[in-house]
Enzyme design. Structure first.
Site, PDB file in Angstrom:
ATOM      1  N   LYS A 124      16.031   9.681  14.591  1.00 36.58           N
ATOM      2  CA  LYS A 124      15.606   8.343  15.289  1.00 36.58           C
ATOM      3  C   LYS A 124      16.694   8.008  16.137  1.00 36.58           C
ATOM      4  CE  LYS A 124      11.599   6.583  16.753  1.00 36.58           C
ATOM      5  NZ  LYS A 124      10.119   7.364  16.521  1.00 36.58           N
ATOM      6  N   ASP A 164       9.431   7.010  22.663  1.00 37.55           N
ATOM      7  CA  ASP A 164       8.761   6.055  21.562  1.00 37.55           C
ATOM      8  C   ASP A 164       8.743   4.813  22.361  1.00 37.55           C
ATOM      9  OD1 ASP A 164       8.398   5.581  18.259  1.00 37.55           O
ATOM     10  OD2 ASP A 164       9.696   3.766  19.065  1.00 37.55           O
TER      11      ASP A 164
HETATM   12  P1  NDP Z   1       4.518   2.091  24.026  1.00 31.09           P
HETATM   13  O1  NDP Z   1       5.924   1.375  24.427  1.00 31.09           O
HETATM   14  O2  NDP Z   1       3.977   3.029  24.948  1.00 31.09           O
HETATM   15  O3  NDP Z   1       3.519   0.985  23.788  1.00 31.09           O
HETATM   16  C1  NDP Z   1       3.808   0.053  22.841  1.00 31.09           C
HETATM   17  C2  NDP Z   1       2.700  -1.076  22.383  1.00 31.09           C
HETATM   18  O4  NDP Z   1       2.921  -1.862  21.420  1.00 31.09           O
HETATM   19  C3  NDP Z   1       2.560  -1.848  23.909  1.00 31.09           C
HETATM   20  O5  NDP Z   1       1.381  -2.140  23.935  1.00 31.09           O
HETATM   21  C4  NDP Z   1       3.504  -2.874  23.539  1.00 31.09           C
HETATM   22  O6  NDP Z   1       3.210  -4.104  24.232  1.00 31.09           O
HETATM   23  C5  NDP Z   1       3.104  -3.320  21.914  1.00 31.09           C
HETATM   24  N1  NDP Z   1       4.460  -3.851  21.335  1.00 31.09           N
HETATM   25  C6  NDP Z   1       5.507  -3.339  21.341  1.00 31.09           C
HETATM   26  N2  NDP Z   1       6.228  -4.041  20.504  1.00 31.09           N
HETATM   27  C7  NDP Z   1       5.445  -5.123  20.136  1.00 31.09           C
HETATM   28  C8  NDP Z   1       5.643  -6.323  19.216  1.00 31.09           C
HETATM   29  N3  NDP Z   1       6.905  -6.477  18.629  1.00 31.09           N
HETATM   30  N4  NDP Z   1       4.682  -7.261  19.136  1.00 31.09           N
HETATM   31  C9  NDP Z   1       3.578  -6.857  19.790  1.00 31.09           C
HETATM   32  N5  NDP Z   1       3.061  -5.763  20.591  1.00 31.09           N
HETATM   33  C10 NDP Z   1       4.162  -4.865  20.763  1.00 31.09           C
HETATM   34  O7  NDP Z   1       4.818   2.952  22.649  1.00 31.09           O
HETATM   35  P2  NDP Z   1       4.112   3.966  21.990  1.00 31.09           P
HETATM   36  O8  NDP Z   1       2.397   3.793  21.959  1.00 31.09           O
HETATM   37  O9  NDP Z   1       4.420   5.204  22.003  1.00 31.09           O
HETATM   38  O10 NDP Z   1       4.244   3.559  20.346  1.00 31.09           O
HETATM   39  C11 NDP Z   1       3.386   2.649  19.351  1.00 31.09           C
HETATM   40  C12 NDP Z   1       3.878   2.965  18.007  1.00 31.09           C
HETATM   41  O11 NDP Z   1       3.396   4.226  17.718  1.00 31.09           O
HETATM   42  C13 NDP Z   1       5.360   2.739  17.710  1.00 31.09           C
HETATM   43  O12 NDP Z   1       5.373   2.043  16.198  1.00 31.09           O
HETATM   44  C14 NDP Z   1       5.807   4.049  17.559  1.00 31.09           C
HETATM   45  O13 NDP Z   1       6.921   4.077  16.836  1.00 31.09           O
HETATM   46  C15 NDP Z   1       4.581   4.883  17.168  1.00 31.09           C
HETATM   47  N6  NDP Z   1       4.615   6.328  17.546  1.00 31.09           N
HETATM   48  C16 NDP Z   1       4.684   6.677  18.728  1.00 31.09           C
HETATM   49  C17 NDP Z   1       4.646   8.010  18.925  1.00 31.09           C
HETATM   50  C18 NDP Z   1       4.583   8.626  20.378  1.00 31.09           C
HETATM   51  O14 NDP Z   1       4.348   9.873  20.464  1.00 31.09           O
HETATM   52  N7  NDP Z   1       4.780   7.934  21.434  1.00 31.09           N
HETATM   53  C19 NDP Z   1       4.582   9.134  17.922  1.00 31.09           C
HETATM   54  C20 NDP Z   1       4.363   8.529  16.609  1.00 31.09           C
HETATM   55  C21 NDP Z   1       4.481   7.249  16.363  1.00 31.09           C
HETATM   56  P3  NDP Z   1       4.172  -4.617  25.272  1.00 31.09           P
HETATM   57  O15 NDP Z   1       3.560  -3.989  26.555  1.00 31.09           O
HETATM   58  O16 NDP Z   1       3.966  -6.219  25.444  1.00 31.09           O
HETATM   59  O17 NDP Z   1       5.598  -4.154  25.177  1.00 31.09           O
END
Ligand code: NDP
Length: 451
Positions: A124, A164
């Protein structure tokens, strides 16, 4: 060494790394029956070895912003374990990124990747860079500066990063372009690439779709299905958007979505034009979720309260809950609210979104629970398929990739249940995922000697 001593050692060796300790604790506790049955793994200190990164790279990223001012960020890559394949895991750009956060993510990634059945090790990386409010030019400049250093540590046979939080298709494009220029070679060194330059169909959708396929498998296992189920979803990024899309396709109804400012509740369901609005808002206009409630009558916006001891989103009555935002977004109080709200299934889309205390409440109250390392593995599994297509110089159709994804999610589901059963924890997907993932990696480490 006994499991509780191993945990004490992890705490001592990694002070000020609460996220890493949390991820380690969950795995160590699940593995007690495995270590009792396999003294050879204890003698070889396999579990202790998995808890120490093979390599932890930290570097300075210096770049010029639009005003010509020098900006300095920290970049990292944690190469955690390569026993079963090249390091594989995403890059996160978010101000909350620390070595502890990346070590917890890399640790979970070892077992998640093992569960997919595709030969991939765990890694990571990322940076404390905050993409919010940056211009397109600044994002590109930062990605180029970041890759300027990372390029010397990765290769398509050594370490293959992906996206991510904060790293989507746009950033992968800039990172890939920079790598290609530095190395003067076109290889599949990153996954999540665009279609037409090495990307795989369905990779964008894969984590969210895979999560919902996994949940459908869990429900089918008890003679039920997602049809007609009301679902709570948190987040509004990549994982959340495609989880919502697949819930709709399976005949369920997703009624919430959130970002770091707050959440929206739409009793009528986030579907059709409303889901398209959400995707455009987050992917193209990069706006705040409040705009959804301004646009669609009948939906409400709830501002996040950083001082509250719980999140109102999890107090809504529903059948299923899918946290898809970030780590530790469901604490013990939220978990109690989820139980009170009548939720029957909690499927993790994010990595480690539930605290250990929260997980205990969920499992003790008979809510079906799947840990992220099992239910969000569809993303990395499809990255694995992207790597295979790159190695073979092929492009698979959407149908081929989607059907393989469904097969992999079913296989992970069945593997977790079987391992949980074998080690005396029937129905416990968390124990099953940790045990099955660990055993695969442990056997490879044993075979490869003390290295
Ligand atoms: P994105 O950046 O596309 O979206 C993240 C979302 O979570 C946004 O809506 C963001 O809001 C919100 N968010 C992020 N940080 C916080 C916080 N501290 N408090 C509240 N809301 C928050 O990321 P992903 O959708 O790719 O990833 C989301 C989760 O899924 C993570 O845990 C990631 O590790 C996991 N994941 C992702 C994979 C992938 O293929 N993308 C694979 C496996 C797991 P805002 O717009 O305000 O930042």
């Amino acid at each position: 060494m006994a499991p509780n001593q191993i945990l004490e050692n992890v705490k001592k060796r990694n002070p000020n790394e609460p996220e890493f300790i949390q991820a380690a604790q969950e795995v160590i506790e699940s593995l007690t029956p495995v270590l009792e049955k396999n003294p050879e793994l204890v003698r070889l200190k396999i579990l202790e070895r998995t808890l120490e990164p093979e390599r932890l790279i930290s570097f300075r990223v210096t770049w010029l912003d639009d005003k010509g001012e020098v900006q300095i960020n920290r970049g990292y890559r944690v190469q955690m374990n390569s026993a079963i394949g090249p390091y594989k895991g995403g890059l996160r750009f978010h101000p909350s990124v620390t070595p502890s956060v990346l070590k917890f993510l890399a640790y979970e990634q070892i077992f998640k990747n093992a569960l997919t059945g595709i030969p991939m090790g765990g890694g990571k990386g990322g940076s404390d860079f905050d993409p919010k409010g940056k211009s397109e030019n600044e994002i590109m400049k930062f990605c180029q500066a970041f890759m300027g250093e990372l390029a010397r540590h990765i290769d398509h046979r050594t370490d293959v990063p992906a996206g991510d939080i904060g790293v989507g298709g746009r950033e992968i494009g800039y990172l890939f372009g920079a790598y290609k220029k530095i190395k003067n070679e076109f290889t599949g060194v990153l996954t999540g690439k665009g279609i037409g330059w090495g990307g795989s169909l369905i990779r964008t959708e894969a984590t969210g779709y895979g999560l919902i396929y996994f949940a459908e498998n869990m429900l089918q296992n008890v003679g039920d299905s997602l049809k007609g189920k009301t679902c709570l979803v948190s987040g509004s990024g990549n994982v959340a958007q495609y989880a919502i899309e697949k819930i709709n396709q399976m005949g369920g109804k997703a009624v919430t979505a959130s970002d770091s400012s707050g959440f929206i509740y739409d009793e009528g369901g986030i579907a059709g034009d409303k889901l398209e609005f959400l995707k455009d808002l987050k992917n193209n206009r990069r706006g705040r979720i409040k705009e959804y409630a301004d646009q669609f009558k009948g939906s409400t916006y709830h501002e996040a309260d950083a001082n509250a001891d719980h999140n109102e989103l999890w107090t809504i009555k529903a059948d299923c809950a899918f946290p898809c935002a970030t780590q530790n977004e469901i604490n013990e109080k939220d978990a109690n609210n989820i139980v009170k709200g009548g939720i029957k299934l909690l499927g993790e889309g994010a990595n480690m979104p539930t605290t250990i205390e929260g997980i205990n409440v969920i499992i003790d109250n008979g809510v079906m629970y799947s840990p992220g390392k099992a239910s969000n593995a569809g993303g990395v599994a499809t990255s694995g398929m992207e790597m295979m297509q790159n190695y073979m110089g092929q492009n698979w159709t959407s149908e081929e990739v989607d059907s393989k994804l469904q097969g992999i999610m079913k296989n992970i589901h069945d593997t977790c249940l079987a391992a949980a059963n074998e080690y005396g924890k029937p129905g416990n997907y968390m124990a099953g995922a940790n045990i099955a993932g660990f055993l695969k990696v442990a056997n490879a480490m044993k075979a490869q000697g003390v290295i």
